[in-house]
Structures are given as structure tokens and as C-alpha cells.
Design a protein around this motif. Structure first.
Motif, PDB file in Angstrom:
ATOM      1  N   ASP A  34       0.799  -1.224   0.000  1.00  0.00           N
ATOM      2  CA  ASP A  34       0.000   0.000   0.000  1.00  0.00           C
ATOM      3  C   ASP A  34       0.835   1.278   0.000  1.00  0.00           C
ATOM      4  O   ASP A  34       0.363   2.323  -0.438  1.00  0.00           O
ATOM      5  N   LYS A  35       2.051   1.181   0.472  1.00  0.00           N
ATOM      6  CA  LYS A  35       2.909   2.370   0.538  1.00  0.00           C
ATOM      7  C   LYS A  35       3.820   2.511  -0.677  1.00  0.00           C
ATOM      8  O   LYS A  35       4.512   3.505  -0.822  1.00  0.00           O
ATOM      9  N   SER A  36       3.804   1.525  -1.555  1.00  0.00           N
ATOM     10  CA  SER A  36       4.636   1.566  -2.763  1.00  0.00           C
ATOM     11  C   SER A  36       4.037   2.546  -3.758  1.00  0.00           C
ATOM     12  O   SER A  36       2.820   2.626  -3.916  1.00  0.00           O
ATOM     13  N   SER A  37       4.899   3.259  -4.447  1.00  0.00           N
ATOM     14  CA  SER A  37       4.405   4.230  -5.435  1.00  0.00           C
ATOM     15  C   SER A  37       4.328   3.604  -6.829  1.00  0.00           C
ATOM     16  O   SER A  37       5.084   2.685  -7.164  1.00  0.00           O
TER      17      SER A  37
END
Length: 127
Positions: free
Chosen positions: A77-80
Motif C-alpha cells: 500500500d505504501k509503494s508508489s
């Protein structure tokens, strides 16, 4: 001009589980984007980046480039999206060919027109 079309399709979502595999008009959402891209671009210009084995198999059956299952550090979820695109771009340029532009096609935007994409590419080339 050499284009690379990148389709990013994670298996999880914060709000909707397996959204890229949800059916829309009798086929998975990701398939709409793959089929659209194949009508405009060559198969060797389309790369699918996913952490899902099921989405990966859809890409393989569609005969687009699916070189790997995306690493976990680029799939949470925090990956761009940018990091996942750079990962795919670096692999493609190392293994296949250098490109002049990257076009990101998101499965969650299935209602797009050919003329909008072609006009965008032409605008990019001119400017």
C-alpha cells in the motif's frame, strides 16, 4: 519514437480486494486495458507489472511481456506507481530496448478512447 506501455496491476487494494480481477462485461478489468493496448501498440511494447499470479497468467495468455512477479517491496500500500514503473522501465531497457517515452495505462480506467491516447502521443511528439 519508441514507446513503452506499462500496465500496473496489483492484486490487493486498500478498499476493494482483487479490483483488477473484478469482472466488467464478462472479462476482468485488467483484460480491458490489455486488449485496448494491443489495438494501438505492438505486443513487444507492452509490459505488465503485477504481484498476482492470476493477473500474470492473463498477461501471458494475452502474449504481452510479463517477465516476473513484481517484488513485494513494490507491491504494498505504501509503494508508489512511479517506483513500479521505474522497475519495469529499467528491466525493459536492460533486456529489450531503450525507449523514448513511457505510457502508464491503469486497469482502473477502462473507459478511454483511442483518439485521446493517439492525440496525447502526437502532442507529446510535437512538444
Amino acid at each position: 519514437m519508441k514507446n513503452l506501455v506499462i500496465i500496473l496491476a496489483r492484486k490487493q487494494s486498500k478498499r476493494l480486494k482483487n479490483k483488477n480481477l473484478r469482472t466488467l462485461g464478462k472479462k476482468p478489468l485488467v483484460s480491458w486495458t490489455i486488449d485496448f493496448c494491443k489495438k494501438i501498440f505492438k505486443k513487444k511494447e507492452i509490459i505488465l507489472s503485477t504481484d498476482s499470479k492470476e493477473i500474470f497468467q492473463i498477461g501471458i495468455r494475452s502474449k504481452i511481456i510479463c517477465p516476473w512477479i513484481r517484488p513485494k517491496n513494490l507491491s504494498n500500500d505504501k509503494s508508489s506507481s512511479e517506483a513500479a514503473c521505474i522497475h519495469a522501465l529499467n528491466w525493459y531497457e536492460k533486456k529489450i530496448n531503450k525507449v523514448d517515452s513511457v505510457i502508464l495505462m491503469q486497469p482502473t480506467s477502462p473507459f478511454r478512447s483511442y483518439s485521446e491516447i493517439k492525440n496525447g502521443i502526437n502532442f507529446f511528439k510535437k512538444n
